[in-house]
Design an enzyme around this catalytic site. Structure first.
Site, PDB file in Angstrom:
ATOM      1  N   HIS A  64       0.830  -1.322  -0.060  1.00 14.48           N
ATOM      2  CA  HIS A  64       0.145   0.016   0.014  1.00 14.48           C
ATOM      3  C   HIS A  64       0.776   1.072  -0.006  1.00 14.48           C
ATOM      4  O   HIS A  64       1.390   1.658   0.988  1.00 14.48           O
ATOM      5  CB  HIS A  64      -1.084  -0.046   1.163  1.00 14.48           C
ATOM      6  CG  HIS A  64      -2.165   0.843   1.080  1.00 14.48           C
ATOM      7  ND1 HIS A  64      -2.019   2.193   1.655  1.00 14.48           N
ATOM      8  CD2 HIS A  64      -3.432   0.619   0.276  1.00 14.48           C
ATOM      9  CE1 HIS A  64      -3.061   2.687   1.387  1.00 14.48           C
ATOM     10  NE2 HIS A  64      -3.877   1.962   0.432  1.00 14.48           N
ATOM     11  N   ILE A  70       1.360   4.162   3.967  1.00  9.06           N
ATOM     12  CA  ILE A  70      -0.184   4.891   4.630  1.00  9.06           C
ATOM     13  C   ILE A  70      -0.878   3.641   5.017  1.00  9.06           C
ATOM     14  O   ILE A  70      -1.070   2.723   4.332  1.00  9.06           O
ATOM     15  CB  ILE A  70      -0.766   5.834   4.036  1.00  9.06           C
ATOM     16  CG1 ILE A  70      -1.357   5.545   2.508  1.00  9.06           C
ATOM     17  CG2 ILE A  70       0.119   7.197   3.877  1.00  9.06           C
ATOM     18  CD1 ILE A  70      -2.349   6.406   1.872  1.00  9.06           C
ATOM     19  N   GLY A  73      -7.613   2.969   4.657  1.00 16.94           N
ATOM     20  CA  GLY A  73      -8.981   3.263   5.594  1.00 16.94           C
ATOM     21  C   GLY A  73      -9.522   1.962   5.897  1.00 16.94           C
ATOM     22  O   GLY A  73     -10.171   2.174   7.115  1.00 16.94           O
ATOM     23  N   VAL A  74      -9.558   1.089   5.196  1.00 14.46           N
ATOM     24  CA  VAL A  74     -10.438  -0.221   5.578  1.00 14.46           C
ATOM     25  C   VAL A  74      -9.785  -0.843   6.764  1.00 14.46           C
ATOM     26  O   VAL A  74     -10.437  -1.577   7.513  1.00 14.46           O
ATOM     27  CB  VAL A  74     -10.505  -1.212   4.501  1.00 14.46           C
ATOM     28  CG1 VAL A  74     -11.380  -0.725   3.188  1.00 14.46           C
ATOM     29  CG2 VAL A  74      -9.334  -1.653   3.731  1.00 14.46           C
ATOM     30  N   GLU A  78     -11.589  -1.513  10.386  1.00  8.97           N
ATOM     31  CA  GLU A  78     -11.446  -2.685  10.941  1.00  8.97           C
ATOM     32  C   GLU A  78     -11.038  -2.588  12.369  1.00  8.97           C
ATOM     33  O   GLU A  78     -11.492  -3.435  13.355  1.00  8.97           O
ATOM     34  CB  GLU A  78     -10.469  -3.629  10.238  1.00  8.97           C
ATOM     35  CG  GLU A  78     -10.319  -5.090  10.832  1.00  8.97           C
ATOM     36  CD  GLU A  78     -11.478  -5.816  10.612  1.00  8.97           C
ATOM     37  OE1 GLU A  78     -11.558  -6.725  11.799  1.00  8.97           O
ATOM     38  OE2 GLU A  78     -12.501  -5.740   9.962  1.00  8.97           O
TER      39      GLU A  78
END
Length: 180
Positions: A64, A70, A73-74, A78
């Protein structure tokens, strides 16, 4: 004999804390998907706070944005959802009902003693807004406040911040049990 969870040492009516070992007994998640390191200020079935220390060794950083790491967002969502599960399961654990641990003994109140069987599923993510990048070395402070039950669903307000900066906030809907 299994040691008593740290939460069992708290006086009744006070907010509870759970170590990473306690959390592993409460949730079915394991590395690399266990996303919270500690839960504290937990009012079972109501609210809680948690910590996720973000390390450069997290497996998602390999792919990523490898040159600009970074946290996805998922994965932040979670982590917030796992805190919600701790708050929910804490009520079962502390009351000694269902398949959770009885207060203070770390063993089953009934069934097979697997408190993690009470963890439901993430049903929806609503109005989630991300306002800060989360990078290796950050410590996410998570907050969850359970709302009203809607049949087998529950609405939850969640927040994640780094220091005084908001990283993400929104509403989740979770199932209150697991099927199958």
């Amino acid at each position: 004999m299994t040691p008593a969870p740290a939460a069992a040492l708290a006086a009744p009516g006070k907010a509870l804390s759970y170590s990473s070992d306690d959390i592993k007994r409460m949730l079915p998640h394991r590395w690399p998907m266990l996303m919270i390191d500690r839960a504290y200020d937990v009012v079972p079935g109501v609210s809680g706070r948690g910590i996720k220390s973000v390390s450069v060794n997290e497996p998602f950083f390999a792919g990523h944005y490898p040159d600009h790491s970074i946290m996805p967002g998922v994965m932040i969502v979670e982590a917030m959802a796992q805190l919600v599960a701790v708050v929910y399961v804490a009520e079962i654990v502390e009351n000694g009902t269902g398949n959770g641990m009885a207060p203070g003994d770390g063993e089953a109140a009934s069934g097979d003693g697997d408190a993690s069987r009470n963890v439901g599923y993430l049903g929806s993510i609503s109005t989630m807004k991300f306002s800060r990048l989360v990078v290796p070395g950050d410590q996410l402070t998570l907050q969850a406040t359970l709302g009203q039950r809607l049949g087998g669903l529950r609405q939850v307000k969640v927040r994640a911040s780094v220091g005084s900066e908001l990283a993400a906030a929104g509403t989740l809907v979770v199932t209150t049990g697991r099927k199958g």
